[in-house]
Design a protein around this motif. Sequence first.
Motif, mmCIF file in Angstrom:
data_model
loop_
_atom_site.group_PDB
_atom_site.id
_atom_site.type_symbol
_atom_site.label_atom_id
_atom_site.label_comp_id
_atom_site.label_asym_id
_atom_site.label_seq_id
_atom_site.Cartn_x
_atom_site.Cartn_y
_atom_site.Cartn_z
ATOM 1 N N ILE A 1 132.525 -17.365 130.410
ATOM 2 C CA ILE A 1 132.833 -17.127 131.823
ATOM 3 C C ILE A 1 131.918 -17.926 132.768
ATOM 4 N N PRO A 2 130.581 -17.788 132.663
ATOM 5 C CA PRO A 2 129.760 -18.521 133.647
ATOM 6 C C PRO A 2 129.903 -20.037 133.543
ATOM 7 N N ILE B 1 132.780 -4.371 134.742
ATOM 8 C CA ILE B 1 131.746 -4.792 135.703
ATOM 9 C C ILE B 1 131.008 -6.016 135.172
ATOM 10 N N ALA B 2 130.722 -6.028 133.885
ATOM 11 C CA ALA B 2 130.007 -7.175 133.305
ATOM 12 C C ALA B 2 130.794 -8.461 133.536
ATOM 13 N N ALA B 3 132.116 -8.387 133.362
ATOM 14 C CA ALA B 3 132.957 -9.577 133.557
ATOM 15 C C ALA B 3 132.859 -10.074 134.996
ATOM 16 N N LYS B 4 132.805 -9.145 135.935
ATOM 17 C CA LYS B 4 132.670 -9.535 137.343
ATOM 18 C C LYS B 4 131.308 -10.183 137.598
ATOM 19 N N CYS B 5 130.258 -9.639 136.995
ATOM 20 C CA CYS B 5 128.925 -10.232 137.150
ATOM 21 C C CYS B 5 128.920 -11.675 136.655
ATOM 22 N N LEU B 6 129.643 -11.926 135.580
ATOM 23 C CA LEU B 6 129.636 -13.252 134.964
ATOM 24 C C LEU B 6 130.457 -14.263 135.752
#
Lengths: 359, 359
Positions: B204-205, B228-233
């Motif tokens: 992702i990043p 939420i982790a996916a959104k952070c990335l």
Amino acid sequence: MWQNDLTNQLGIQYPIIQAPMAGGPTTSKLVAAVSNEGGLGTIGAGYLSPSQIRQQIQEVKQLTEKNFGINLFVPSNYQQDEQKIMTAKELLQPIEQELKVDSTVKIPTYEQDLETFHEQIQVVVEEQVPVCSFTFGVPSQEIIDHLKKNSIIVIGTATTVQEAILNEQAGMDMVVLQGSEAGGHRGTFENNAEQGLIGLMSLIPQAADQINLPIIAAGGIMDARGAIAAKCLGAQAVQMGTAFLVCEESGASQVHKETIIKASEDQVVLTKAFSGKMARGVNNRFIETMKINEHILPPYPIQNELTKGIRKASSTSRNPEFMSLWAGQSPRLAKASTVQELINQLIKDTEVLKKRLSF
Amino acid sequence: MWQNDLTNQLGIQYPIIQAPMAGGPTTSKLVAAVSNEGGLGTIGAGYLSPSQIRQQIQEVKQLTEKNFGINLFVPSNYQQDEQKIMTAKELLQPIEQELKVDSTVKIPTYEQDLETFHEQIQVVVEEQVPVCSFTFGVPSQEIIDHLKKNSIIVIGTATTVQEAILNEQAGMDMVVLQGSEAGGHRGTFENNAEQGLIGLMSLIPQAADQINLPIIAAGGIMDARGAIAAKCLGAQAVQMGTAFLVCEESGASQVHKETIIKASEDQVVLTKAFSGKMARGVNNRFIETMKINEHILPPYPIQNELTKGIRKASSTSRNPEFMSLWAGQSPRLAKASTVQELINQLIKDTEVLKKRLSF
């Protein structure tokens, strides 16, 4: 955001651990810089002799008054199959010729390894290293108890939920969850290597539901995005390898650092060819050449010994084609910088990201 | 937290997309339930004929007034190697005998596939399906333009940064990043299958830094932590497969659902044996039996046709040993529930988690 049980227990400011990259990258300068900047530096001591370990611990102590850690490899039984050794030697010979490498190597035996391991532990205790982590297995109860009695925090490594549970049962204080994204050797010890390739998005929450130990996430994490994501998934800290490997203070060779910075994520592959144990690094001629014969090579640490000369010669001549260019799956995020710059940027970016996500 | 460019564009309440699981799970009931609960339901239409597609689209429209999507497979050229087909038939014969399966199968040809694909597209346009996503490649410019001119949102699938860039260059509106954690078939089309196995923590990043398209994260995400982790990335939405596959409304067989719920993450493996294309599912006798010969099997879709009878017979007799039990790497997070319960729980847990993380 930053302080939690884990940072309190480790006595560090930020939940950032520098991964124990054995074989050169973790110079005393790197380890001390990470600790001085508020993280936990770690000596990758898996390949070091007890006297080398003592020397480096004393060096690090000269450079920092902060806590730091050391990592050791748990030796495991392996089969010394003469046929496999012969095959490997034959396969390696043309490369040795090309690089003008002397192919006479000493094959290690299990007995020596276990003895060395106990001596390594003894040095760690005598030198009162604050933190000792382990890879490739769970050490004996005797060793764990001995370290804990001497107020040394013990950290295990797991690549599956079952391995995390085994670490907890053995009395570890914390556990590193090594996702499939991670560079270098796979820590898998209970499952087979393929079963231990779980992405962090899956591994962290599933392990967090089954164990009570503080979790340290490792694999592909290079910046604030990964650090916050790991926390969302259930980790209390991150362990970063590749991000620190390319830092100025790291002892990795310039050609290793440059190769990573130029690489894309699809060039980072899994291979057993360098050491007999599965590891992740940037693809090159050695990996490609050995690929079809990977399954017939001798196990770690025999294959590791057999390829030592090739790796050294390749490194000396700054030729990336026959070196083990260990790297995680996020090479595009690697930046040439100092440890201070890397950690400061991560802290700063975290604050920005939190606001942008309107959490 | 929830609304963003992507949800606005898709006209949905929550950035939750139900993955297009072709071959049974995505019943009209499942698709409509996800859309009715505020997410985006998706018909997995890869294996459906144009008339079956029309029928299911009309069924879904009866069950929801909300937006929903459809997913198609981009056909690719493949070699029809008679020798490989013979070998595969020989390898499958003992299993066919055990399961009393008739082994006369029609081998598909490329021409038919491409024609069917164009007819599938035509139905999607005629029925004005709001969203059309693609797997296994990027369709022709003509198709993408045709869909966009008809106000249909087009979504591509990528497993590497390079594939994400190709989707952006082709004019896709959004891209699904399929991490190595994902269940079912790998969407890899530009790289080889092994190169396309990047964990989401890395994928992702790195992709987010290279493309401007909204990113949908897929692979191992089953609950609020992953979302939420996916959104952070750097993702704007998540696509969940296994989490919806085990739901009451899903058309996956009971034995498939139960096998996933009982499974651990280290039992979920990669295999080419069912279809000739790499896919992830729970290990069983079929995968184990075919393992050493995987590399000599014919490519997708030939091998897929050859194993159809075996898979069907295994499913009919509720025998999990010869079915394709597709699943992502987080089976321990799977829960038998309704779509409503799953989505409500995810939304509720997200609020709790945000507070607990003191963001």
